[in-house]
Design a protein around this motif. Structure first.
Motif, PDB file in Angstrom:
ATOM      1  N   PHE A 188       0.820  -1.206   0.000  1.00 48.76           N
ATOM      2  CA  PHE A 188       0.000   0.000   0.000  1.00 48.76           C
ATOM      3  C   PHE A 188       0.860   1.265   0.000  1.00 48.76           C
ATOM      4  O   PHE A 188       0.460   2.285  -0.572  1.00 48.76           O
ATOM      5  N   VAL A 189       2.036   1.206   0.619  1.00 49.44           N
ATOM      6  CA  VAL A 189       2.951   2.340   0.535  1.00 49.44           C
ATOM      7  C   VAL A 189       3.409   2.529  -0.907  1.00 49.44           C
ATOM      8  O   VAL A 189       3.517   3.660  -1.413  1.00 49.44           O
ATOM      9  N   GLY A 190       3.681   1.417  -1.595  1.00 47.62           N
ATOM     10  CA  GLY A 190       4.040   1.512  -3.003  1.00 47.62           C
ATOM     11  C   GLY A 190       2.919   2.075  -3.851  1.00 47.62           C
ATOM     12  O   GLY A 190       3.151   2.874  -4.769  1.00 47.62           O
ATOM     13  N   TYR A 191       1.697   1.697  -3.529  1.00 50.66           N
ATOM     14  CA  TYR A 191       0.556   2.221  -4.278  1.00 50.66           C
ATOM     15  C   TYR A 191       0.363   3.712  -4.058  1.00 50.66           C
ATOM     16  O   TYR A 191      -0.211   4.401  -4.912  1.00 50.66           O
ATOM     17  N   MET A 192       0.801   4.233  -2.903  1.00 49.29           N
ATOM     18  CA  MET A 192       0.744   5.679  -2.703  1.00 49.29           C
ATOM     19  C   MET A 192       1.506   6.413  -3.803  1.00 49.29           C
ATOM     20  O   MET A 192       1.030   7.401  -4.365  1.00 49.29           O
ATOM     21  N   VAL A 193       2.693   5.904  -4.124  1.00 50.14           N
ATOM     22  CA  VAL A 193       3.529   6.539  -5.136  1.00 50.14           C
ATOM     23  C   VAL A 193       2.938   6.344  -6.524  1.00 50.14           C
ATOM     24  O   VAL A 193       2.789   7.294  -7.303  1.00 50.14           O
ATOM     25  N   VAL A 194       2.598   5.097  -6.840  1.00 46.64           N
ATOM     26  CA  VAL A 194       2.101   4.784  -8.181  1.00 46.64           C
ATOM     27  C   VAL A 194       0.781   5.493  -8.460  1.00 46.64           C
ATOM     28  O   VAL A 194       0.595   6.092  -9.524  1.00 46.64           O
ATOM     29  N   ASP A 195      -0.142   5.444  -7.506  1.00 44.36           N
ATOM     30  CA  ASP A 195      -1.454   6.058  -7.729  1.00 44.36           C
ATOM     31  C   ASP A 195      -1.351   7.574  -7.847  1.00 44.36           C
ATOM     32  O   ASP A 195      -2.071   8.196  -8.644  1.00 44.36           O
ATOM     33  N   THR A 196      -0.460   8.188  -7.050  1.00 44.49           N
ATOM     34  CA  THR A 196      -0.293   9.639  -7.153  1.00 44.49           C
ATOM     35  C   THR A 196       0.220  10.031  -8.526  1.00 44.49           C
ATOM     36  O   THR A 196      -0.293  10.967  -9.158  1.00 44.49           O
ATOM     37  N   GLN A 197       1.212   9.296  -9.013  1.00 45.47           N
ATOM     38  CA  GLN A 197       1.745   9.638 -10.335  1.00 45.47           C
ATOM     39  C   GLN A 197       0.754   9.287 -11.448  1.00 45.47           C
ATOM     40  O   GLN A 197       0.674   9.982 -12.462  1.00 45.47           O
ATOM     41  N   GLU A 198      -0.017   8.243 -11.253  1.00 45.14           N
ATOM     42  CA  GLU A 198      -1.032   7.907 -12.255  1.00 45.14           C
ATOM     43  C   GLU A 198      -2.119   8.974 -12.312  1.00 45.14           C
ATOM     44  O   GLU A 198      -2.616   9.315 -13.391  1.00 45.14           O
ATOM     45  N   ILE A 199      -2.490   9.522 -11.153  1.00 44.55           N
ATOM     46  CA  ILE A 199      -3.467  10.610 -11.127  1.00 44.55           C
ATOM     47  C   ILE A 199      -2.928  11.828 -11.879  1.00 44.55           C
ATOM     48  O   ILE A 199      -3.644  12.476 -12.653  1.00 44.55           O
ATOM     49  N   ILE A 200      -1.651  12.123 -11.673  1.00 39.95           N
ATOM     50  CA  ILE A 200      -1.031  13.250 -12.372  1.00 39.95           C
ATOM     51  C   ILE A 200      -1.027  13.007 -13.879  1.00 39.95           C
ATOM     52  O   ILE A 200      -1.352  13.896 -14.679  1.00 39.95           O
ATOM     53  N   GLU A 201      -0.664  11.805 -14.273  1.00 42.32           N
ATOM     54  CA  GLU A 201      -0.617  11.481 -15.699  1.00 42.32           C
ATOM     55  C   GLU A 201      -2.006  11.534 -16.336  1.00 42.32           C
ATOM     56  O   GLU A 201      -2.177  12.047 -17.450  1.00 42.32           O
ATOM     57  N   ARG A 202      -3.001  11.003 -15.640  1.00 43.44           N
ATOM     58  CA  ARG A 202      -4.367  11.047 -16.163  1.00 43.44           C
ATOM     59  C   ARG A 202      -4.869  12.486 -16.271  1.00 43.44           C
ATOM     60  O   ARG A 202      -5.600  12.824 -17.204  1.00 43.44           O
ATOM     61  N   ALA A 203      -4.489  13.318 -15.297  1.00 42.78           N
ATOM     62  CA  ALA A 203      -4.896  14.727 -15.355  1.00 42.78           C
ATOM     63  C   ALA A 203      -4.255  15.427 -16.548  1.00 42.78           C
ATOM     64  O   ALA A 203      -4.887  16.270 -17.196  1.00 42.78           O
ATOM     65  N   HIS A 204      -3.001  15.091 -16.856  1.00 36.94           N
ATOM     66  CA  HIS A 204      -2.357  15.652 -18.042  1.00 36.94           C
ATOM     67  C   HIS A 204      -3.092  15.244 -19.319  1.00 36.94           C
ATOM     68  O   HIS A 204      -3.109  15.987 -20.304  1.00 36.94           O
ATOM     69  N   LEU A 205      -3.711  14.059 -19.294  1.00 37.09           N
ATOM     70  CA  LEU A 205      -4.438  13.570 -20.463  1.00 37.09           C
ATOM     71  C   LEU A 205      -5.895  14.031 -20.492  1.00 37.09           C
ATOM     72  O   LEU A 205      -6.646  13.647 -21.387  1.00 37.09           O
ATOM     73  N   GLY A 206      -6.293  14.825 -19.486  1.00 34.36           N
ATOM     74  CA  GLY A 206      -7.634  15.392 -19.489  1.00 34.36           C
ATOM     75  C   GLY A 206      -8.617  14.761 -18.529  1.00 34.36           C
ATOM     76  O   GLY A 206      -9.773  15.191 -18.466  1.00 34.36           O
ATOM     77  N   ASP A 207      -8.204  13.759 -17.764  1.00 30.23           N
ATOM     78  CA  ASP A 207      -9.098  13.114 -16.803  1.00 30.23           C
ATOM     79  C   ASP A 207      -9.073  13.911 -15.499  1.00 30.23           C
ATOM     80  O   ASP A 207      -8.138  13.785 -14.707  1.00 30.23           O
ATOM     81  N   MET A 208     -10.102  14.721 -15.277  1.00 28.26           N
ATOM     82  CA  MET A 208     -10.169  15.581 -14.097  1.00 28.26           C
ATOM     83  C   MET A 208     -11.208  15.087 -13.095  1.00 28.26           C
ATOM     84  O   MET A 208     -11.826  15.887 -12.386  1.00 28.26           O
ATOM     85  N   ASP A 209     -11.413  13.795 -13.021  1.00 27.02           N
ATOM     86  CA  ASP A 209     -12.390  13.209 -12.103  1.00 27.02           C
ATOM     87  C   ASP A 209     -11.766  13.168 -10.706  1.00 27.02           C
ATOM     88  O   ASP A 209     -11.197  12.163 -10.287  1.00 27.02           O
ATOM     89  N   TYR A 210     -11.881  14.279  -9.984  1.00 26.31           N
ATOM     90  CA  TYR A 210     -11.223  14.382  -8.687  1.00 26.31           C
ATOM     91  C   TYR A 210     -11.866  13.478  -7.637  1.00 26.31           C
ATOM     92  O   TYR A 210     -11.201  13.071  -6.675  1.00 26.31           O
ATOM     93  N   VAL A 211     -13.146  13.139  -7.805  1.00 22.15           N
ATOM     94  CA  VAL A 211     -13.811  12.274  -6.827  1.00 22.15           C
ATOM     95  C   VAL A 211     -13.229  10.858  -6.898  1.00 22.15           C
ATOM     96  O   VAL A 211     -12.899  10.252  -5.871  1.00 22.15           O
ATOM     97  N   LYS A 212     -13.094  10.332  -8.101  1.00 20.65           N
ATOM     98  CA  LYS A 212     -12.516   9.005  -8.261  1.00 20.65           C
ATOM     99  C   LYS A 212     -11.071   8.976  -7.805  1.00 20.65           C
ATOM    100  O   LYS A 212     -10.620   8.009  -7.175  1.00 20.65           O
ATOM    101  N   HIS A 213     -10.326  10.021  -8.101  1.00 18.10           N
ATOM    102  CA  HIS A 213      -8.926  10.082  -7.696  1.00 18.10           C
ATOM    103  C   HIS A 213      -8.793  10.175  -6.174  1.00 18.10           C
ATOM    104  O   HIS A 213      -7.900   9.567  -5.581  1.00 18.10           O
TER     105      HIS A 213
END
Length: 262
Positions: A188-213
């Motif tokens: 779960f500590v590893g997922y903190m890093v991966v999920d945070t960067q995935e949220i950033i990457e998805r936001a760069h691609l236009g996914d602004m679903d802040y509730v799901k993130h």
């Protein structure tokens, strides 16, 4: 003073020197993505408050259990099935899921209060510090640098679920329970890093679903908090047993709480 300041302005800037501008520079994170992250973490903070309220309600009225767990899963499924444009409804579902999750963890939190209330505070502070540090590491890192860890972490989660399933059927030893506990904490500590960067990457691609993130980060935070709290409770009980050589402290089955929380 002008000559003094002009002397430093004329000096070549070192690439390794820390400056305030380097603190504000989130690498390739645009202002739009930064605003999205602010909204995600604000929503996450509200979800954590709702979760704390759920745990408090359990302590008052003993409402936590299998029903709140199933209801929380239902709220998450309802949230994921709701279209993104129904923003208020999705935020309400997230808060309800967080409230029910807190109530479901109420028995473990009540046990921590009975044994040593400082353990509960230490577990929350430790989780918050770890969450902040690893999330910051993901923000300052290069884009997609940690996304490749996702496959490895998914394999680890699959292995952990199979071990948990096998131990529930065939019985598990204390060593296996400790392995599940510490290995799950690491995942779960590893997922903190991966999920945070995935949220950033998805936001760069236009996914602004802040509730799901926010829901994704809430799951990571809660997974670390529960496992860290169980570890600290075990250590507290073991210290008490050492102090009482002739017995007095009865053995507690933390596996039941872990199974319910995991």
């Amino acid at each position: 003073m002008d000559a003094f300041s002009s002397f430093f302005d004329s000096q070549p800037a070192s690439t390794n020197r820390w400056t305030y501008d380097s603190l504000k520079n989130f690498r390739q994170i645009s202002p739009v993505v930064q605003s999205h992250l602010y909204q995600v973490y604000l929503t996450l903070g509200c979800a954590l408050v709702a979760s704390a309220a759920g745990a408090y309600l359990h302590i008052l009225w003993n409402i936590g259990g299998i029903l709140t767990t199933l209801a929380g899963i239902g709220c998450i499924a309802w949230l994921m099935a709701t279209p993104p444009y129904e923003e208020r409804k999705r935020v309400s579902m997230l808060m309800a899921a967080a409230l029910l999750e807190g109530a479901s963890t109420g028995p473990l939190i009540g046990l921590a209060i009975d044994i040593d209330p400082s353990v509960l505070v230490s577990a929350f502070v430790g989780t918050a510090v770890a969450f902040g540090c690893f999330s910051a590491a993901a923000m300052f890192a290069r884009r997609r640098e940690y996304l490749y860890l996702g496959g490895l972490l998914s394999s680890g989660i699959s292995m952990l679920l199979w071990l948990h399933f096998a131990s529930s059927i065939f019985g598990g030893s204390t060593a296996l329970f400790k392995f599940e506990l510490y290995f799950g904490l690491l995942l779960f500590v590893g997922y903190m890093v991966v999920d945070t960067q995935e949220i950033i990457e998805r936001a760069h691609l236009g996914d602004m679903d802040y509730v799901k993130h926010a829901l994704t980060l809430f799951t990571d935070f809660f997974g670390v908090f529960v496992r860290l709290l169980i570890i600290m409770l075990r250590n507290s009980v073991e210290k008490t047993r050492r102090r009482r050589r002739k017995g007095g402290t009865k053995c507690m089955d933390f596996g039941l709480f872990f199974n319910a929380a995991a």
